[in-house]
Write a protein that holds these residues in place. Structure first.
Motif, mmCIF file in Angstrom:
data_model
loop_
_atom_site.group_PDB
_atom_site.id
_atom_site.type_symbol
_atom_site.label_atom_id
_atom_site.label_comp_id
_atom_site.label_asym_id
_atom_site.label_seq_id
_atom_site.Cartn_x
_atom_site.Cartn_y
_atom_site.Cartn_z
ATOM 1 N N ILE A 74 0.850 -1.186 0.000
ATOM 2 C CA ILE A 74 0.000 0.000 0.000
ATOM 3 C C ILE A 74 0.890 1.241 0.000
ATOM 4 O O ILE A 74 1.834 1.338 0.784
ATOM 5 C CB ILE A 74 -0.921 0.011 1.233
ATOM 6 C CG1 ILE A 74 -1.847 -1.209 1.207
ATOM 7 C CG2 ILE A 74 -1.733 1.300 1.307
ATOM 8 C CD1 ILE A 74 -2.586 -1.439 2.511
ATOM 9 N N ASP A 75 0.577 2.179 -0.881
ATOM 10 C CA ASP A 75 1.326 3.436 -0.994
ATOM 11 C C ASP A 75 0.808 4.428 0.041
ATOM 12 O O ASP A 75 -0.288 4.975 -0.091
ATOM 13 C CB ASP A 75 1.153 3.995 -2.413
ATOM 14 C CG ASP A 75 1.874 5.318 -2.613
ATOM 15 O OD1 ASP A 75 2.668 5.709 -1.722
ATOM 16 O OD2 ASP A 75 1.649 5.957 -3.651
ATOM 17 N N LEU A 76 1.584 4.697 1.080
ATOM 18 C CA LEU A 76 1.156 5.597 2.143
ATOM 19 C C LEU A 76 1.119 7.054 1.694
ATOM 20 O O LEU A 76 0.344 7.851 2.225
ATOM 21 C CB LEU A 76 2.072 5.447 3.359
ATOM 22 C CG LEU A 76 2.092 4.058 4.011
ATOM 23 C CD1 LEU A 76 3.042 4.057 5.200
ATOM 24 C CD2 LEU A 76 0.699 3.628 4.439
ATOM 25 N N SER A 77 1.937 7.407 0.713
ATOM 26 C CA SER A 77 1.932 8.784 0.224
ATOM 27 C C SER A 77 0.688 9.096 -0.594
ATOM 28 O O SER A 77 0.431 10.264 -0.912
ATOM 29 C CB SER A 77 3.186 9.061 -0.615
ATOM 30 O OG SER A 77 3.174 8.289 -1.803
ATOM 31 N N SER A 78 -0.098 8.079 -0.929
ATOM 32 C CA SER A 78 -1.304 8.284 -1.731
ATOM 33 C C SER A 78 -2.506 8.689 -0.890
ATOM 34 O O SER A 78 -3.604 8.863 -1.433
ATOM 35 C CB SER A 78 -1.648 6.998 -2.494
ATOM 36 O OG SER A 78 -2.120 5.988 -1.597
ATOM 37 N N VAL A 79 -2.342 8.847 0.416
ATOM 38 C CA VAL A 79 -3.478 9.113 1.293
ATOM 39 C C VAL A 79 -4.279 10.321 0.816
ATOM 40 O O VAL A 79 -3.729 11.361 0.458
ATOM 41 C CB VAL A 79 -3.015 9.302 2.761
ATOM 42 C CG1 VAL A 79 -2.165 10.559 2.933
ATOM 43 C CG2 VAL A 79 -4.220 9.318 3.697
ATOM 44 N N ASP A 80 -5.589 10.161 0.795
ATOM 45 C CA ASP A 80 -6.499 11.206 0.338
ATOM 46 C C ASP A 80 -7.579 11.402 1.393
ATOM 47 O O ASP A 80 -8.451 10.549 1.574
ATOM 48 C CB ASP A 80 -7.117 10.797 -1.009
ATOM 49 C CG ASP A 80 -8.086 11.843 -1.551
ATOM 50 O OD1 ASP A 80 -8.227 12.921 -0.938
ATOM 51 O OD2 ASP A 80 -8.711 11.565 -2.600
ATOM 52 N N MET A 81 -7.503 12.537 2.084
ATOM 53 C CA MET A 81 -8.481 12.867 3.112
ATOM 54 C C MET A 81 -9.508 13.885 2.617
ATOM 55 O O MET A 81 -10.358 14.347 3.371
ATOM 56 C CB MET A 81 -7.775 13.431 4.349
ATOM 57 C CG MET A 81 -6.727 12.529 4.972
ATOM 58 S SD MET A 81 -7.404 11.007 5.663
ATOM 59 C CE MET A 81 -8.494 11.637 6.925
ATOM 60 N N GLY A 82 -9.386 14.269 1.336
ATOM 61 C CA GLY A 82 -10.309 15.241 0.772
ATOM 62 C C GLY A 82 -9.869 16.683 0.946
ATOM 63 O O GLY A 82 -10.608 17.610 0.588
ATOM 64 N N ASP A 83 -8.661 16.896 1.473
ATOM 65 C CA ASP A 83 -8.151 18.246 1.693
ATOM 66 C C ASP A 83 -6.627 18.190 1.642
ATOM 67 O O ASP A 83 -6.003 17.365 2.330
ATOM 68 C CB ASP A 83 -8.612 18.778 3.049
ATOM 69 C CG ASP A 83 -8.057 20.159 3.349
ATOM 70 O OD1 ASP A 83 -8.619 21.157 2.845
ATOM 71 O OD2 ASP A 83 -7.052 20.241 4.085
ATOM 72 N N ALA A 84 -6.005 19.056 0.837
ATOM 73 C CA ALA A 84 -4.562 18.991 0.620
ATOM 74 C C ALA A 84 -3.769 19.188 1.908
ATOM 75 O O ALA A 84 -2.773 18.497 2.159
ATOM 76 C CB ALA A 84 -4.151 20.034 -0.418
ATOM 77 N N ARG A 91 0.270 12.472 6.139
ATOM 78 C CA ARG A 91 1.504 11.874 5.611
ATOM 79 C C ARG A 91 2.698 12.155 6.511
ATOM 80 O O ARG A 91 3.728 11.486 6.397
ATOM 81 C CB ARG A 91 1.800 12.419 4.208
ATOM 82 C CG ARG A 91 0.898 11.913 3.114
ATOM 83 C CD ARG A 91 1.492 12.208 1.741
ATOM 84 N NE ARG A 91 1.732 13.631 1.533
ATOM 85 C CZ ARG A 91 0.885 14.459 0.943
ATOM 86 N NH1 ARG A 91 -0.277 13.996 0.500
ATOM 87 N NH2 ARG A 91 1.180 15.734 0.798
ATOM 88 N N GLY A 92 2.613 13.137 7.400
ATOM 89 C CA GLY A 92 3.745 13.583 8.207
ATOM 90 C C GLY A 92 4.240 12.567 9.210
ATOM 91 O O GLY A 92 3.640 11.512 9.439
ATOM 92 N N SER A 93 5.357 12.914 9.853
ATOM 93 C CA SER A 93 6.052 11.982 10.742
ATOM 94 C C SER A 93 5.229 11.584 11.957
ATOM 95 O O SER A 93 5.433 10.517 12.534
ATOM 96 C CB SER A 93 7.381 12.586 11.191
ATOM 97 O OG SER A 93 7.157 13.815 11.873
ATOM 98 N N ALA A 94 4.284 12.423 12.369
ATOM 99 C CA ALA A 94 3.480 12.104 13.547
ATOM 100 C C ALA A 94 2.456 11.013 13.270
ATOM 101 O O ALA A 94 2.015 10.326 14.194
ATOM 102 C CB ALA A 94 2.769 13.360 14.050
#
Length: 207
Positions: A74-84, A91-94
């Motif tokens: 699974i590509d974690l950088s592809s996350v889409d929450m509906g807001d940039a 996607r951040g370290s937290a």
């Protein structure tokens, strides 16, 4: 009939059994596969996001599920929450920490059949560099050819609840819930047809 002359006939008789023993390989189709999740937001609502399955192989034996297996990325950088801005925060370290660990991977150890349509995959999920056991209950939706007979597809559905803190995502404890509900809708294409479909029809609509 002499034993030496009977040997070729015996081998011919065993050949179909040997082929039957192999679980059929299916390549996960990233166009028609989805990972959707949600998590509680301040007690007001549950926020939804999506991730892409970029690569994976499912081996499925319809007669003996114990011969089946799963290996999916699974590509974690592809996350889409509906807001940039929110996408960047997740996607951040937290949270997903996709700059450091760009992908998550699930690999099965065994597959257990519960009934004719349902089973459990016993395996391990590696997320943010942490590998933990994870059982995935699943349903076999359908195995068959597409409406145009282009290729054979196996379709599966699954859902599971993850505790994000077990994978090191402990931030935002006062605003983000710990339990993350994950749904997987997976289509996988049998054999060599998957390679052809991905290469020639990467941007084509569903068939």
């Amino acid at each position: 009939m002499r034993p030496i002359r009977a040997l070729p006939l015996l081998l011919l008789g065993l050949a179909p059994l040997a082929a039957h023993a192999e679980a059929t390989a299916y390549r996960i189709d990233p166009v028609h596969s989805q990972v959707v999740f949600n998590v509680e937001h301040n007690g007001f609502s549950r926020s939804f996001g999506r991730l892409r399955v970029t690569d994976g192989t499912i081996r499925f034996d319809r007669d003996d599920w114990s011969k089946s297996s799963v290996d999916a990325t699974i590509d974690l950088s592809s996350v889409d929450m509906g807001d940039a801005a929110w996408d960047k925060a997740v996607r951040g370290s937290a949270l997903l920490d996709s700059d450091r660990a760009k992908t998550a991977r699930y690999v099965s150890d065994s597959v257990e059949k519960k009934n004719d349509a349902e089973g459990v995959v016993h395996g391990k999920l590696t997320l943010r560099g942490v590998t933990l056991p994870l059982d995935l209950p699943f349903r076999v939706n359908r195995v068959g050819t597409t409406i145009y007979g282009m290729h054979t597809v196996a379709g599966f559905s699954s859902s599971v609840i993850l505790d994000r803190t077990r994978y090191g995502m402990t931030s935002n404890a006062n605003s983000i819930g710990n339990d993350v509900t994950v749904w997987l809708e997976i289509e996988a294409i049998r054999g060599d047809a998957a390679t052809t479909t991905e290469k020639d029809n990467a941007h084509a609509p569903a068939q």
